[in-house]
Scaffold this active site. Structure first.
Site, PDB file in Angstrom:
ATOM      1  N   GLY A  94     -29.822 -47.216 -34.602  1.00 45.50           N
ATOM      2  CA  GLY A  94     -29.500 -46.271 -33.528  1.00 45.50           C
ATOM      3  C   GLY A  94     -30.039 -44.913 -33.947  1.00 45.50           C
ATOM      4  O   GLY A  94     -30.985 -44.814 -34.737  1.00 45.50           O
ATOM      5  N   ARG A  95     -29.370 -43.855 -33.450  1.00 44.01           N
ATOM      6  CA  ARG A  95     -29.887 -42.528 -33.755  1.00 44.01           C
ATOM      7  C   ARG A  95     -29.794 -42.211 -35.246  1.00 44.01           C
ATOM      8  O   ARG A  95     -30.726 -41.669 -35.836  1.00 44.01           O
ATOM      9  CB  ARG A  95     -29.143 -41.476 -32.930  1.00 44.01           C
ATOM     10  N   ILE A  96     -28.660 -42.558 -35.867  1.00 46.94           N
ATOM     11  CA  ILE A  96     -28.498 -42.230 -37.289  1.00 46.94           C
ATOM     12  C   ILE A  96     -29.410 -43.119 -38.137  1.00 46.94           C
ATOM     13  O   ILE A  96     -30.117 -42.635 -39.028  1.00 46.94           O
ATOM     14  CB  ILE A  96     -27.014 -42.365 -37.719  1.00 46.94           C
ATOM     15  N   ALA A 139     -20.966 -45.829 -42.191  1.00 42.95           N
ATOM     16  CA  ALA A 139     -20.673 -46.198 -40.792  1.00 42.95           C
ATOM     17  C   ALA A 139     -19.159 -46.277 -40.586  1.00 42.95           C
ATOM     18  O   ALA A 139     -18.510 -45.259 -40.309  1.00 42.95           O
ATOM     19  CB  ALA A 139     -21.368 -47.507 -40.453  1.00 42.95           C
ATOM     20  N   ARG A 140     -18.605 -47.451 -40.750  1.00 40.18           N
ATOM     21  CA  ARG A 140     -17.155 -47.622 -40.681  1.00 40.18           C
ATOM     22  C   ARG A 140     -16.738 -48.617 -41.763  1.00 40.18           C
ATOM     23  O   ARG A 140     -17.429 -49.619 -41.992  1.00 40.18           O
ATOM     24  CB  ARG A 140     -16.718 -48.148 -39.313  1.00 40.18           C
ATOM     25  N   GLU A 161      -8.416 -46.422 -44.228  1.00 39.95           N
ATOM     26  CA  GLU A 161      -8.382 -44.994 -44.569  1.00 39.95           C
ATOM     27  C   GLU A 161      -7.036 -44.381 -44.246  1.00 39.95           C
ATOM     28  O   GLU A 161      -6.429 -44.770 -43.247  1.00 39.95           O
ATOM     29  CB  GLU A 161      -9.487 -44.255 -43.802  1.00 39.95           C
ATOM     30  N   HIS A 196     -15.016 -39.771 -46.515  1.00 44.89           N
ATOM     31  CA  HIS A 196     -15.442 -39.718 -45.112  1.00 44.89           C
ATOM     32  C   HIS A 196     -15.929 -38.314 -44.741  1.00 44.89           C
ATOM     33  O   HIS A 196     -15.391 -37.676 -43.829  1.00 44.89           O
ATOM     34  CB  HIS A 196     -14.315 -40.177 -44.180  1.00 44.89           C
ATOM     35  N   ILE A 197     -16.945 -37.876 -45.468  1.00 41.88           N
ATOM     36  CA  ILE A 197     -17.462 -36.508 -45.252  1.00 41.88           C
ATOM     37  C   ILE A 197     -18.903 -36.493 -44.760  1.00 41.88           C
ATOM     38  O   ILE A 197     -19.564 -35.458 -44.807  1.00 41.88           O
ATOM     39  CB  ILE A 197     -17.384 -35.647 -46.543  1.00 41.88           C
TER      40      ILE A 197
HETATM   41  C1  DGY Z   1     -18.152 -39.870 -36.877  1.00 45.28           C
HETATM   42  O1  DGY Z   1     -18.294 -38.791 -36.295  1.00 45.28           O
HETATM   43  O2  DGY Z   1     -17.937 -40.914 -36.277  1.00 45.28           O
HETATM   44  C2  DGY Z   1     -18.333 -39.942 -38.354  1.00 45.28           C
HETATM   45  O3  DGY Z   1     -17.648 -41.018 -38.880  1.00 45.28           O
HETATM   46  C3  DGY Z   1     -17.981 -38.698 -39.061  1.00 45.28           C
HETATM   47  O4  DGY Z   1     -18.445 -38.810 -40.389  1.00 45.28           O
END
Ligand code: DGY
Length: 347
Positions: free
Chosen positions: A175-177, A256-257, A286, A304-305
């Site tokens: 995707g975009r990332i 991602a997650r 988390e 998660h930064i």
């Molecule tokens: C988001 O914006 O979904 C990201 O997980 C932030 O790092």
């Protein structure tokens, strides 16, 4: 349904201002929340400097017209019903929206927006590269040892890492990332394989990357980086079976997650030495991180930064707020996740 409205007089013109009640689940960086107040809305920001609990949230959303929430909040159908039938916009301050039950929102004709700007996507892509470089060159381990006084002079055999040049990066989710991560791989002269639902000939041409079925990508990549959203399809897609298909000594990077990875299986793959290391920004449960990750030298754990840059936060705040203002003003907001509800949305 408009909850309350007032007529204001400005420069001789009569302006209809719709006063909405807005709840913000946590204070966010920047001044953007002020714009909601300046627009005449009644804004309540959670007073807690921590994620709001579900119980607290259920109480706070009662009677609100708009909700600005974070990825730490669970926004399900029950919560939408607790808010009431006047809830007409949910603005999620994140790119990912797996914390919001989109189907439940669509069933109730509530638009949901997220904040997927270039600034955020680039921040996440850059963090991914920070993790790739750090795990390849054992930066965190080496830094810790140095701080403990472990540097006794140059040695030929300490903290041996791996070059990136000539290695293969496997990107799952273009995707975009994922695309931004791929673009940056050029600078390191890496081969890039990617996997997504369909091959993307344009991206291949532009970025010099190659589509690979998942098994092939896993078998050939020295670094595997995850960029898929969390869905029922991607939940635990990295598990015992897929980890076994990864190249011996390879590295897994996850910005991602957390739930995309079965953490128990990952821990086993790291302990057995099948994987060379893992660099993680996100976790299954988390903010709890499996203590085994914290005890292993070949893992990097950031809290998660990935999107935590000034530029990204600024843009997230701006988008999350303008989404609400536009939507309340009857203008279709950018970044509607469930676009199909807009025409017949709740009013
Ligand atoms: C988001 O914006 O979904 C990201 O997980 C932030 O790092």
């Amino acid at each position: 349904m408009v909850r309350e409205s007032t007529l204001k007089r400005s420069k001789g013109r009569r302006i209809l201002t719709i006063m909405a009640k807005i709840f913000v689940t946590r204070k966010i960086p920047g001044e953007h929340l002020e714009e909601l107040k300046k627009a005449g809305h009644e804004v309540e920001i959670s007073e807690f400097n921590r994620p709001i609990t579900q119980e607290e949230l259920v109480e706070k959303v009662k009677g609100v017209d708009a909700l600005l929430c974070l990825l730490t909040d669970r926004i399900d159908g029950d919560l939408m019903d607790a808010a009431g039938p006047q809830l007409k916009i949910i603005s999620n301050y994140a790119v990912g929206f797996d914390n919001v039950d989109i189907k439940a929102a669509s069933d109730r004709q509530i638009p949901v927006c997220n904040t997927p700007s270039d600034e955020v996507n680039e921040a996440v892509a850059e963090h991914t590269w920070a993790l790739i470089l750090s795990i390849a060159r054992r930066i965190v381990e080496a830094d810790e040892a140095t701080r403990r006084g472990g540097y006794k002079g140059w040695e030929p055999d300490i903290f041996i890492g791996t070059n990136l040049i000539g290695k293969t990066l496997g990107i799952i989710g273009l995707g975009r990332i994922g695309t931004m991560v791929a673009r940056r791989a050029k600078g390191y002269n890496m081969t890039v394989l990617y996997n997504k639902h369909e091959p993307d000939p344009e991206a291949e041409k532009e970025l010099g990357i190659k589509f690979a079925p998942l098994d092939e990508l896993l078998a050939k990549s020295d670094f595997v980086s995850l960029h898929v959203p969390l869905t029922e399809e991607t939940r635990h897609m990295i598990n015992k079976e897929t980890l076994a298909k990864m190249k011996k000594g390879s590295f897994l990077v996850n910005t991602a997650r957390g739930q995309v990875v079965d953490e128990r299986d990952l821990i086993e793959a790291l302990k057995s030495g099948h994987l060379g290391g893992a660099a993680l920004d996100v976790y299954d449960n988390e903010p709890n991180i499996d203590p085994e990750f914290l005890g292993m030298p070949n893992t990097i754990t950031t809290p998660h930064i990935a999107s935590a840059t000034l530029e990204a936060r600024e843009k997230m705040g701006q988008q999350a707020v303008s989404t609400i203002l536009d939507s309340l003003g009857g203008k279709k907001p950018e970044n509607l996740v469930n676009e199909e509800v807009w025409e017949n949305r709740r009013k």
